[in-house]
Scaffold this active site. Sequence first.
Site, PDB file in Angstrom:
ATOM      1  N   ASP A  94       0.868  -1.187   0.000  1.00  0.00           N
ATOM      2  CA  ASP A  94       0.000   0.000   0.000  1.00  0.00           C
ATOM      3  C   ASP A  94       0.900   1.232   0.000  1.00  0.00           C
ATOM      4  OD1 ASP A  94      -1.727  -2.148   0.608  1.00  0.00           O
ATOM      5  OD2 ASP A  94      -3.041  -0.864   1.807  1.00  0.00           O
ATOM      6  N   LYS A 157      -6.935   3.406  -3.188  1.00  0.00           N
ATOM      7  CA  LYS A 157      -7.298   3.383  -1.765  1.00  0.00           C
ATOM      8  C   LYS A 157      -7.547   4.808  -1.294  1.00  0.00           C
ATOM      9  CE  LYS A 157      -5.141   2.140   2.685  1.00  0.00           C
ATOM     10  NZ  LYS A 157      -3.975   1.448   3.308  1.00  0.00           N
ATOM     11  N   LYS A 186     -10.153   0.225  -2.249  1.00  0.00           N
ATOM     12  CA  LYS A 186     -10.035  -0.020  -0.814  1.00  0.00           C
ATOM     13  C   LYS A 186     -10.479   1.210  -0.039  1.00  0.00           C
ATOM     14  CE  LYS A 186      -6.706  -1.229   2.830  1.00  0.00           C
ATOM     15  NZ  LYS A 186      -5.342  -1.715   3.124  1.00  0.00           N
TER      16      LYS A 186
END
Length: 226
Positions: A94, A157, A186
Amino acid sequence: MTLNAKEIASYIDHTLLKADASTAAIHKLCEEAAQHQFFSVCVNSQFVATAAKALEGTGVKVAAVVGFPLGASLSEVKAFEAAKAVENGAAEIDTVLPIGLLLEGQLDAVRSDIKQVVDAVKGKAIVKVIMETGFLNDEQKATACRLSEEAGAHFVKTSTGFGPGGATVEDVRLMRQHVSSTIGVKASGGVRDVETAIAMIEAGATRLGTSSGVAIVNGTQGASTY
């Protein structure tokens, strides 16, 4: 939408990213993730090897954050951190995009930053791009989605949980509309109860980042702040 605890658990990246996180706390995170069969644990790269060892044989993956939480590290440093995290057992990365460069409109630099991370772990891990939506207007969010997909990322995300705001249904819906169906979305930041989790999934989230995973699957209000 009605989801049971097992179904919701399969969306969750069980998260501990606080500066004062201890090895004991990481072990507890992993125990909870294994017990509830969350999709992954999400930790700082320092703890990837610890988490990978603790989760061996459980089916729970390890995700590592990169350039976290500001996104202002050199791209080469992010790529190196990602590669080392994968060496230590991370299956997912991430990475925080360079927020300041995006706000300035330096789109080639943003795309390059993401691509360097993607290339560093290609074939070994998936990459999620943290946009930090609290800093962005809708046009910038859409642009960040496009750049992430162009750079080869696998997910977009919402937030680090350390910036302004957090995941919103509106942002998740917007992000879902601005990436192709092969790209995941996400939602992270403020997802603390089952109602919010389901709302994010209904809006198009395919993964949830939260430190309140246990509370969510138990259908109760979490007390964590990520």
